[in-house]
Design a protein around this motif. Structure first.
Motif, PDB file in Angstrom:
ATOM      1  N   UNK A   1       3.631   5.085   5.283  1.00 49.25           N
ATOM      2  CA  UNK A   1       2.764   5.814   6.216  1.00 49.25           C
ATOM      3  C   UNK A   1       1.349   5.943   5.647  1.00 49.25           C
ATOM      4  N   UNK A   2       1.227   6.272   4.371  1.00 48.77           N
ATOM      5  CA  UNK A   2      -0.096   6.392   3.738  1.00 48.77           C
ATOM      6  C   UNK A   2      -0.822   5.053   3.748  1.00 48.77           C
ATOM      7  N   UNK A   3      -0.071   3.989   3.499  1.00 54.09           N
ATOM      8  CA  UNK A   3      -0.659   2.650   3.512  1.00 54.09           C
ATOM      9  C   UNK A   3      -1.166   2.287   4.910  1.00 54.09           C
ATOM     10  N   UNK A   4      -0.378   2.623   5.936  1.00 56.86           N
ATOM     11  CA  UNK A   4      -0.780   2.318   7.316  1.00 56.86           C
ATOM     12  C   UNK A   4      -2.020   3.129   7.708  1.00 56.86           C
ATOM     13  N   UNK A   5      -2.052   4.377   7.329  1.00 52.48           N
ATOM     14  CA  UNK A   5      -3.206   5.229   7.641  1.00 52.48           C
ATOM     15  C   UNK A   5      -4.447   4.710   6.927  1.00 52.48           C
ATOM     16  N   UNK A   6      -4.295   4.344   5.678  1.00 55.03           N
ATOM     17  CA  UNK A   6      -5.423   3.814   4.901  1.00 55.03           C
ATOM     18  C   UNK A   6      -5.919   2.500   5.497  1.00 55.03           C
ATOM     19  N   UNK A   7      -4.994   1.640   5.892  1.00 55.64           N
ATOM     20  CA  UNK A   7      -5.353   0.355   6.490  1.00 55.64           C
ATOM     21  C   UNK A   7      -6.107   0.553   7.810  1.00 55.64           C
ATOM     22  N   UNK A   8      -5.620   1.456   8.634  1.00 54.75           N
ATOM     23  CA  UNK A   8      -6.281   1.724   9.919  1.00 54.75           C
ATOM     24  C   UNK A   8      -7.671   2.310   9.694  1.00 54.75           C
ATOM     25  N   UNK A   9      -7.785   3.185   8.730  1.00 56.38           N
ATOM     26  CA  UNK A   9      -9.085   3.786   8.418  1.00 56.38           C
ATOM     27  C   UNK A   9     -10.064   2.723   7.925  1.00 56.38           C
ATOM     28  N   UNK A  10      -9.603   1.846   7.066  1.00 60.75           N
ATOM     29  CA  UNK A  10     -10.455   0.763   6.553  1.00 60.75           C
ATOM     30  C   UNK A  10     -10.880  -0.163   7.679  1.00 60.75           C
ATOM     31  N   UNK A  11      -9.939  -0.500   8.570  1.00 61.05           N
ATOM     32  CA  UNK A  11     -10.255  -1.377   9.703  1.00 61.05           C
ATOM     33  C   UNK A  11     -11.307  -0.736  10.603  1.00 61.05           C
ATOM     34  N   UNK A  12     -11.168   0.568  10.904  1.00 59.09           N
ATOM     35  CA  UNK A  12     -12.169   1.265  11.721  1.00 59.09           C
ATOM     36  C   UNK A  12     -13.536   1.279  11.036  1.00 59.09           C
TER      37      UNK A  12
END
Length: 174
Positions: free
Chosen positions: A20-31
């Motif tokens: 979950x932390x990885x997915x949140x971090x990835x989405x934040x980086x993409x944004x």
């Protein structure tokens, strides 16, 4: 609860938390990357417009200067038609560049800038036409008063339209 089951449950919760932390971090980086790409694209578009506006203004000012110099050559008791012809050719060359730059503005936009550029182009063309007619009537008994007056009006018109174009271009870049 069995220690093995508790350990398995703990490991599962840990793995799910990491995912979950990885997915949140990835989405934040993409944004963040998308936002940066939008900003860079907007800066690039602004630079293209600025270049297009400058590419229009430079030959427009050169054409106006050449046309005013041609008029000065035609005024007086002994008009210098050779100098007037030279300046009219320079103006014609600059008007070709104005036309090319105007076409670029039609693509870059916005419409208000393109309309202002078209207005400048028409005023310069009118000024050029008036000076050609004046040149062809050198030596007229009325000393070409109507062309002198018409030229004076057109000089003012071109200056006003250049000012309007500049204001529209600044507004579009803001």
């Amino acid at each position: 609860m069995d220690q093995g089951l508790a350990a398995l449950l703990g490991a599962t919760v840990g793995v799910l938390g990491t995912i979950a932390a990885s997915m949140i971090s990835s989405a934040s980086t993409r944004r963040q990357w998308e936002g940066q790409a939008r900003v860079e694209h907007a800066q690039w578009r602004r630079q293209l417009r600025r270049d297009a506006y400058s590419a229009f203004l430079a030959p427009a000012h050169e054409a106006r200067s050449a046309l005013k110099a041609a008029a000065r050559a035609l005024i007086g008791d002994r008009p210098d038609t050779a100098e007037a012809d030279r300046r009219l050719r320079i103006a014609q060359d600059q008007l070709v560049l104005v036309q090319v730059a105007w076409a670029s503005l039609a693509v870059e936009g916005p419409d208000s800038v393109e309309r202002a550029a078209h207005s400048v182009h028409l005023a310069l063309h009118s000024m050029h036409t008036t000076l050609l007619a004046w040149r062809d009537s050198v030596g007229a008994p009325d000393r070409n008063v109507r062309f002198v007056e018409r030229h004076a009006v057109e000089v003012t018109m071109v200056s006003e339209r250049l000012g309007s174009f500049t204001a529209e271009a600044r507004a579009a870049l803001a």
